[in-house]
Design a protein around this motif. Structure first.
Motif, PDB file in Angstrom:
ATOM      1  N   SER A 184       0.825  -1.203   0.000  1.00  0.00           N
ATOM      2  CA  SER A 184       0.000   0.000   0.000  1.00  0.00           C
ATOM      3  C   SER A 184       0.863   1.258   0.000  1.00  0.00           C
ATOM      4  CB  SER A 184      -0.917   0.024   1.229  1.00  0.00           C
ATOM      5  OG  SER A 184      -1.898  -0.981   1.125  1.00  0.00           O
ATOM      6  N   THR A 186       0.385   5.884  -0.938  1.00  0.00           N
ATOM      7  CA  THR A 186      -0.513   6.979  -1.281  1.00  0.00           C
ATOM      8  C   THR A 186      -0.684   7.029  -2.798  1.00  0.00           C
ATOM      9  OG1 THR A 186       0.214   8.237   0.647  1.00  0.00           O
ATOM     10  CG2 THR A 186      -0.893   9.458  -1.113  1.00  0.00           C
ATOM     11  N   VAL A 221      -5.760   8.401  -1.758  1.00  0.00           N
ATOM     12  CA  VAL A 221      -6.167   7.204  -1.028  1.00  0.00           C
ATOM     13  C   VAL A 221      -4.938   6.337  -0.777  1.00  0.00           C
ATOM     14  CG1 VAL A 221      -8.500   7.214  -1.987  1.00  0.00           C
ATOM     15  CG2 VAL A 221      -6.700   5.950  -3.174  1.00  0.00           C
ATOM     16  N   ARG A 222      -5.019   5.474   0.202  1.00  0.00           N
ATOM     17  CA  ARG A 222      -3.896   4.577   0.496  1.00  0.00           C
ATOM     18  C   ARG A 222      -4.297   3.148   0.129  1.00  0.00           C
ATOM     19  NH1 ARG A 222       0.854   5.172   2.467  1.00  0.00           N
ATOM     20  NH2 ARG A 222       2.006   3.413   3.383  1.00  0.00           N
ATOM     21  N   TYR A 306     -10.011  -2.230   1.405  1.00  0.00           N
ATOM     22  CA  TYR A 306      -9.502  -0.877   1.666  1.00  0.00           C
ATOM     23  C   TYR A 306     -10.594   0.035   2.244  1.00  0.00           C
ATOM     24  CZ  TYR A 306      -5.484  -2.520  -0.952  1.00  0.00           C
ATOM     25  OH  TYR A 306      -4.388  -3.239  -1.355  1.00  0.00           O
ATOM     26  N   GLU A 328     -10.671   8.675   1.944  1.00  0.00           N
ATOM     27  CA  GLU A 328      -9.508   9.552   1.914  1.00  0.00           C
ATOM     28  C   GLU A 328      -8.443   9.053   2.882  1.00  0.00           C
ATOM     29  OE1 GLU A 328      -8.560  14.315   2.665  1.00  0.00           O
ATOM     30  OE2 GLU A 328     -10.371  13.399   3.506  1.00  0.00           O
ATOM     31  N   GLU A 329      -7.185   9.139   2.452  1.00  0.00           N
ATOM     32  CA  GLU A 329      -6.094   8.721   3.327  1.00  0.00           C
ATOM     33  C   GLU A 329      -6.024   9.658   4.526  1.00  0.00           C
ATOM     34  OE1 GLU A 329      -1.286   7.862   3.165  1.00  0.00           O
ATOM     35  OE2 GLU A 329      -2.193   9.233   1.715  1.00  0.00           O
ATOM     36  N   LYS A 330      -5.946   9.068   5.709  1.00  0.00           N
ATOM     37  CA  LYS A 330      -5.829   9.889   6.915  1.00  0.00           C
ATOM     38  C   LYS A 330      -4.373  10.190   7.189  1.00  0.00           C
ATOM     39  CE  LYS A 330     -10.024   8.409   9.326  1.00  0.00           C
ATOM     40  NZ  LYS A 330     -10.572   7.811  10.582  1.00  0.00           N
TER      41      LYS A 330
END
Length: 331
Positions: A184, A186, A221-222, A306, A328-330
């Motif tokens: 994984s 970004t 997103v990751r 995911y 959304e990636e945190k």
């Protein structure tokens, strides 16, 4: 087990015939039970544990029908309709119509299908290695043979890159190190989709399709890029295959709030004939003998891993819209 199961007994309540459905329910084959008293391998059919219903039907030579008879299964009691019918030669036919599938049985059947799918996938992965190496060798030869052909070299570079990704995927799969998320990072979904555009050029031109892309601002997103590429490519390929000649496919990205979470959304719409079955049939694990749905099932599994979701809307004669939502990636 849901549906009809049945068996036939002689006048002494010994098993004469034992159907496939009841074999699956009990785990006992006809070969192992024939000649035994039925109540040695199956719960006795009785009223309050006293009067044997089959014996009563034989004695009075009349059929019996009982609704909502309690039948025990792995998760407790189920309701079934009984039909007991005396036959010639002092035999009796017993049919049990179970109205609802046993919860644990559904889970066991699902696990069995997953195991079978895993075996097939492993065999497929082994089989892919040899042709992959052959294609890679051909790509290297063509690049050396035509070093001045820039358009050709561009496509050869794309093919070589994808071969390396697939080869890495197969290697990780066969060594058991393919846990989703291990690679994984970004990812900008807009850039990822742009990389997929060349793969659709030839099939789109062959069918004279109108293929449009609209890229809006979306959050990163990751994910493992390879997994999401395969998921989206599967959806795009489905759309290309579904639409008629000169059909239309629209791909767009946008941001959507769900509760307190922002999602990057990829929406793929087509004006094809629409799905023949309800969307849930395509995203559930396909049953034996049912060829459709593996691609969408695997796509859904990837997206859900995911913490995303796969949404499908379809109307017969109007087309299908599929949305992939990834959180959304945190920071």
């Amino acid at each position: 087990m849901k549906g009809r199961i049945g068996f036939t007994l002689d006048g002494n309540l010994r098993i004469v015939s034992w159907g496939k459905a009841i074999s699956e329910l009990t785990g006992l084959s006809a070969k192992n039970v024939k000649g035994n008293f039925y109540y040695q391998v199956f719960p006795r059919l009785s009223v309050n544990g006293k009067k044997d219903l089959i014996q009563e039907s034989l004695r009075e030579t009349r059929p019996l029908k009982i609704k909502d008879y309690p039948i025990r299964c792995l998760s407790g009691m189920q309701r079934a309709d009984l039909s007991i019918r005396p036959l010639k030669n002092k035999r009796v036919s017993v049919t049990i119509n179970i109205k609802k599938r046993c919860k644990y049985e559904e889970e066991l059947q699902s696990c069995k299908r997953l195991i079978d799918l895993g075996k097939d996938a492993s065999a497929l992965a082994h089989g892919v290695r040899t042709p992959l190496n052959s294609i890679k060798g051909a790509v290297v030869y063509l690049k050396n043979r035509y070093p001045e052909e820039k358009p050709l070299l561009e496509f050869m570079d794309i093919i070589e890159e994808e071969i390396n990704k697939l080869d890495s995927f197969v290697s990780r799969f066969l060594t058991g190190s393919l846990s989703p998320g291990t690679e994984s990072k970004t990812v900008d979904l807009n850039s990822l989709i742009k990389n997929l555009e060349p793969f659709l050029l030839i099939p789109a031109e062959t069918k004279k399709l109108s293929l449009s892309y609209t890229y809006n601002k979306i959050p990163p997103v990751r994910v493992d890029p390879f997994h999401i590429e395969q998921a989206l490519l599967n959806l795009l390929s489905n759309a290309v295959n579904a639409v008629p000649e000169k059909g239309k496919i629209k791909v767009q990205t946008f941001t959507q709030m769900r509760g307190q979470r922002r999602y990057a959304v990829v929406e793929i719409s087509d004006n094809g004939p629409g799905l023949k079955h309800k969307p849930s049939d395509y995203t559930s694990l396909p049953r034996e003998g049912n060829s459709h749905g593996f691609g969408l099932f695997l796509t859904r599994e990837i997206v859900q891993f995911y913490r995303g979701s796969l949404e499908i809307e379809s109307q017969r004669g109007k087309g299908t819209t599929v949305r992939v939502l990834l959180p959304e990636e945190k920071d």
